[in-house]
Design an enzyme around this catalytic site. Structure first.
Site, PDB file in Angstrom:
ATOM      1  N   HIS A   7       0.831  -1.204   0.000  1.00 20.28           N
ATOM      2  CA  HIS A   7       0.000   0.000   0.000  1.00 20.28           C
ATOM      3  C   HIS A   7       0.872   1.264   0.000  1.00 20.28           C
ATOM      4  CE1 HIS A   7      -2.710  -2.978   2.088  1.00 20.28           C
ATOM      5  NE2 HIS A   7      -3.524  -2.538   1.148  1.00 20.28           N
TER       6      HIS A   7
ATOM      7  N   LYS B  41      -0.746  -7.270  -7.896  1.00 18.41           N
ATOM      8  CA  LYS B  41      -1.102  -8.569  -7.307  1.00 18.41           C
ATOM      9  C   LYS B  41      -2.544  -8.928  -7.612  1.00 18.41           C
ATOM     10  CE  LYS B  41      -1.904  -9.103  -2.882  1.00 18.41           C
ATOM     11  NZ  LYS B  41      -3.259  -9.763  -2.857  1.00 18.41           N
ATOM     12  N   ASP B  42      -3.420  -7.930  -7.572  1.00 15.13           N
ATOM     13  CA  ASP B  42      -4.825  -8.130  -7.915  1.00 15.13           C
ATOM     14  C   ASP B  42      -5.028  -7.762  -9.383  1.00 15.13           C
ATOM     15  OD1 ASP B  42      -5.900  -8.777  -5.171  1.00 15.13           O
ATOM     16  OD2 ASP B  42      -4.991  -6.827  -4.786  1.00 15.13           O
TER      17      ASP B  42
ATOM     18  N   GLN C  35      -8.571  -7.787 -10.799  1.00 14.43           N
ATOM     19  CA  GLN C  35      -9.323  -6.664 -10.228  1.00 14.43           C
ATOM     20  C   GLN C  35      -8.995  -5.378 -10.973  1.00 14.43           C
ATOM     21  OE1 GLN C  35      -9.856  -5.952  -5.816  1.00 14.43           O
ATOM     22  NE2 GLN C  35      -8.338  -4.371  -6.229  1.00 14.43           N
TER      23      GLN C  35
ATOM     24  N   SER D 287       0.559  -9.286   1.326  1.00 14.52           N
ATOM     25  CA  SER D 287      -0.895  -9.344   1.416  1.00 14.52           C
ATOM     26  C   SER D 287      -1.294  -9.274   2.876  1.00 14.52           C
ATOM     27  CB  SER D 287      -1.423 -10.644   0.802  1.00 14.52           C
ATOM     28  OG  SER D 287      -2.801 -10.810   1.083  1.00 14.52           O
TER      29      SER D 287
END
Length: 306
Positions: free
Chosen positions: A38, A158-159, A162, A194
């Site tokens: 993040h 990673k997503d 999405q 994660s």
């Protein structure tokens, strides 16, 4: 850093502080339990924009009734301290009633109000295992983008699916926010960062490094090909699965899916050349060795020739 809890307060702050004609803003939507992944998005936003906004909201509509909404880690005070140190201008921390005025039961049939579905890239891969997940993600991100009206929004690779879903949504609903995907942040041993990693004991977390190792082996296969040389999808999948055989046999891993797909459409490719744009991705259930009732679903991917 300012912390606000209502949509109207964020809109008022935005209108008072950001001149969209001359200033830019970056947005990082999160569910909290923040880590270096993040923070890498926040650093990029601060580098590219005049203002950086972060949201923390554990979104009920992307959880099925059988999933871990109540168990999802919530570390708000630690998260706010991290964001303050990272130089974030505004953190939006709404509750469920603020984002879903008609309520948000987990059963889709009981939900009321507007929801966003992106057809074509939502049904495969993650969508097969979690059929309502992307509906929930697309809905909450639409709501948040409508509130913050940011110039840019930042998401992690990673997503990957999405991001693909949200990119199609933003472009085809003509939203005025440019979505940007940033590289996966990994621990030194290769495990993708994660929030769910913390559910695993040290031994199981170490075993989980085999998830990325298998993807690396398949990627190396492609990178060693000549430009016009091809390899079959089935051979790449077999190489990945073979690497996991000891962990599957021991009961530590249960494989959900392995995919070799076109990164734009997420449709499976039957063969891949050394120059083909491809995303190799997977989802694996990892059983915790210290608590057999704890099973963590890990996802990962490698993107080539994009």
């Amino acid at each position: 850093m300012l912390v606000l809890h209502t949509v109207q307060d964020v809109i008022s702050w935005r209108n008072e502080n950001i001149d969209r004609r001359t200033q830019t803003s970056g947005f990082v939507p999160t569910m909290g339990c923040l880590h270096d992944g993040h923070l890498s998005l926040i650093r990029k936003s601060r580098l590219e924009n005049n203002f950086t906004i972060v949201s923390i909201f554990v979104n009920p509509s992307q959880f099925a009734p059988s999933e871990d909404l109540d168990k999802y880690p919530r570390t708000l005070q630690a998260d706010l301290a991290l964001l303050e140190k990272a130089g974030v201008d505004l953190c939006f921390v709404p509750n469920a009633a603020e984002m879903y005025p008609q309520g948000i039961p987990l059963e889709v049939e009981a939900q009321k109000g507007p929801f966003v579905t992106v057809i074509g890239v939502s049904e495969q891969l993650e969508g097969r295992t979690r059929p309502n997940f992307f509906r929930g993600v697309a809905t909450i991100v639409t709501k948040l983008l409508n509130v913050v009206l940011s110039t840019h929004a930042y998401f992690g690779q990673k997503d990957f699916q999405q991001f693909t879903v949200l990119k199609v949504m933003a472009e085809e609903l003509f939203m005025n926010t440019k979505l940007k995907m940033m590289p996966i942040v990994r621990d030194a041993d290769g495990l993708a960062l994660s929030s769910r990693n913390r559910y695993l004991c040290q031994e199981s977390r170490h075993l989980s490094t085999a998830v990325y190792q298998a993807l690396q082996m398949a990627a190396a296969c492609l990178q060693n090909l000549d430009t016009n040389e091809e390899v079959q999808r089935s051979d790449l999948v077999d190489k990945i699965l073979q690497h996991w055989v000891p962990h599957v046999t021991s009961g530590d891993f249960e494989v959900d899916y392995v995919s070799v797909a076109d990164p734009r459409t997420l449709m499976e490719l039957e063969s891949v050349s050394g120059s083909t744009a491809v995303v190799i991705s997977c989802a694996v259930f990892v059983k915790d060795r210290e608590n057999s009732s704890t099973v963590v679903r890990l996802i990962d991917n490698i993107l080539l020739n994009q």
